[in-house]
Design an enzyme around this catalytic site. Structure first.
Site, PDB file in Angstrom:
ATOM      1  N   ARG A 179      22.385  63.543  40.264  1.00  0.00           N
ATOM      2  CA  ARG A 179      21.658  63.770  39.013  1.00  0.00           C
ATOM      3  C   ARG A 179      20.146  63.729  39.265  1.00  0.00           C
ATOM      4  NH1 ARG A 179      22.277  60.494  33.275  1.00  0.00           N
ATOM      5  NH2 ARG A 179      21.926  58.642  34.577  1.00  0.00           N
ATOM      6  N   ASP A 461      20.366  50.475  31.762  1.00  0.00           N
ATOM      7  CA  ASP A 461      19.510  51.451  32.415  1.00  0.00           C
ATOM      8  C   ASP A 461      18.552  52.000  31.372  1.00  0.00           C
ATOM      9  OD1 ASP A 461      20.955  53.279  30.915  1.00  0.00           O
ATOM     10  OD2 ASP A 461      21.890  54.264  32.617  1.00  0.00           O
TER      11      ASP A 461
END
Length: 555
Positions: A179, A461
């Site tokens: 990603r 996160d």
């Protein structure tokens, strides 16, 4: 690749360290930032950065229309795409047929080894939400992946004596998916024609340049996850980049397979269009639940009727989240691609068996909801969740996926996607304290270079922390009253509570709590406009520019 070698490097600067000693990887930054690799990402940046910037401007036009009271709609100009039942995306890669359990984490060496040694089906190595974008993290993330793909990571932790090496003999090794950072990010360590490089192009380009042909030869990729998009034209931009990248290397178009994270409210109205834009490169869509919640708060932020209650009350069972999942699964299966579920952010609670049992049961119920809804796989943030998640999917989905499960009866309306009313939802002092604690602690860790942080038995996160940040802002903006105390949430109250939290941590060596607190308070007070992303809000604080690299010395 003839075009590549004629690309001019005039006007290009590297302001990050390239020749420093490697950390835990065998390769060095100089092996990644070679002259030809640099030419490749410069080529992509010059060709596509103007479009990227225009698309980011378009996001703000949408925001202004929402602020003015307009609603999001299914697009009239693309109705022909949605209404045509006959088109399908290209078949998935054989290595992506079964994706029941995917693990995610940043591309540091230990995480990479641990992920590859976990019996999941895929590992998403993340340059985005779980990785603070320091130069060291970004460039060593590339060296670590380069080495891991070639089975060249092997080191021992000096403190614990634990050896880290990917175990390949006699087992199925997870498939790698990468990603890159989202379109909104830049990287100030590479300057092209007086502007920083697109972080998306840098991350994708360096990985593709060094690894695409090798992965194709191994039958293992290259595969990507694409984050944070808000319009199908942003997916078209990725598709254009994929085509040019494949053409440069004389790789057949369609070799790249990419899964799009549906994690913003605007793009949930354009699912067919996203798949159509990436048709030959598509590997499906993913429900990025935390970012989706954050985006809903952000895009509807100026309307009090859409304010959400305490974070823990906004589950996947509430209307707007359930409707978004239904829409995604129906669309993916109709077009022949995977519909991936969201993140289980729970961390096993090792010192409290009773609490751990409750936490694991919550994970089990969440994964059961996903598989029964029609998802083809799900995410976990910790290897300790594998057994629970896999057991649920194996029992309820014995096939590699459930693309055959069609949902023609699903009918999600434009209003269904913004049905944010939550019966019994409350905003409380406990919720306010939790948002301050999570937001401040995550931001402080991010400023120290850590993008994946355990807080209150959850792996936080940037996506999860964004929910806390935007809730603090919106609660202050709309002066909401707490249900339990009756107090109004004001910038003064929140700033006071933030200062108290900073004071508790003032003696921690090297801490960044004051910097994080100042950024939060400036937004909450209205001194600065609320930032589109936490990462853009804080990025300048972590940039350490090195001396300019002499490009003639690159390999």
């Amino acid at each position: 690749m003839a075009e590549l070698y004629t690309t001019s490097l005039e006007g290009v600067k590297i302001l990050g360290e390239v020749y420093n000693t490697p950390q835990l990887s065998k390769s060095t930054p100089a092996d990644i930032l070679t002259k030809d690799a640099l030419k490749f990402i410069v080529l992509l940046h010059r060709a596509f950065n103007g479009t990227r910037k225009q698309l980011l401007e378009n996001r703000q036009k949408v925001q202004k229309s929402l602020d003015a009271g307009e609603k999001l709609h299914f697009l009239k100009e693309t109705e022909y795409i949605r209404s045509d039942p006959n088109w399908k995306c290209s078949p998935s890669h054989p290595k992506l047929h079964c994706r029941k359990i995917e693990i995610t984490g940043p591309p540091d060496a230990k995480m990479i080894v641990n992920a590859f040694n976990t019996d999941v089906f895929t590992y998403m190595s993340d340059f985005e939400d779980s990785c603070s974008p320091t130069w060291s993290n970004m460039i060593y993330g590339q060296t670590n992946l380069y080495d891991a793909i070639r089975d060249n990571i092997d080191f021992t932790n000096e403190k614990t004596g634990k050896r880290y090496k990917i175990q390949r003999e006699g087992r199925r090794v997870p498939v790698l998916i990468v990603r890159p950072r989202g379109w909104h990010m830049v990287d100030s360590h590479i300057i092209i024609d007086n502007e920083p490089i697109s972080a998306s192009i840098m991350d994708f380009g360096l990985f593709f340049f060094h690894n695409a042909k090798y992965l194709i030869d191994q039958g293992m990729g290259p595969f990507f996850y694409l984050p944070k998009m808000e319009h199908y034209k942003e997916a078209q931009l990725w598709n254009d980049i994929f085509c040019v990248a494949q053409d440069c290397f004389e790789i057949p178009r369609g070799s790249i397979k990419a899964t799009v994270l549906i994690e913003t409210l605007p793009i949930s109205y354009q699912l067919d269009e996203v798949l159509y834009a990436l048709k030959e490169h598509s590997a499906g869509l993913n429900c990025g639940r935390w970012d989706y919640m954050f985006s809903t708060i952000k895009r509807l932020r100026n309307h009090k009727e859409y304010i959400l209650p305490d974070r823990q009350q906004v589950t996947m069972k509430v209307s707007f989240m359930t409707n978004y999942v239904k829409q995604l699964i129906k669309t993916c299966h109709k077009r022949g691609v995977h519909a991936m579920g969201g993140m289980a952010a729970t961390i096993p609670i090792k010192n409290d068996p009773a609490k751990n049992a409750i936490a694991m049961d919550a994970v089990k119920q969440d994964k059961l909801r996903e598989v029964l809804a029609g998802h083809d796989g799900t995410w976990i943030a910790h290897p300790g969740l594998l057994e629970t998640a896999l057991d649920v999917f194996q029992k309820n989905m014995p096939t590699p996926n459930q693309l055959h499960v069609q949902k023609p009866e699903t009918n999600v309306t434009e209003e269904d996607l913004i049905d944010t009313k939550i019966e019994g939802g409350e905003i409380t002092m406990k919720g306010l304290d939790a948002n301050i604690y999570i937001g401040l602690n995550y931001m402080e860790s991010w400023l120290r270079g850590l993008g994946c942080v355990p807080i209150n038995n959850l792996m936080e996160d940037a996506a999860t922390a964004e929910v806390s940040r935007l809730q603090l802002w919106s609660w202050c903006k709309h002066a909401v009253k707490m249900n339990d105390t009756g107090d109004i949430i004001t910038p003064e109250l929140v700033s006071k509570l933030i200062d108290e939290e900073v004071a508790k941590n003032a003696t921690k060596p090297g801490n960044k709590f004051k910097v994080a607190a100042d950024c939060l308070k400036k937004e909450i007070s209205g001194e600065v406009e609320v930032a589109e992303f936490l990462t853009t809000l804080l990025y300048d604080e972590i940039v350490t520019l090195g001396p300019e690299v002499d490009l003639s010395t690159l390999k």
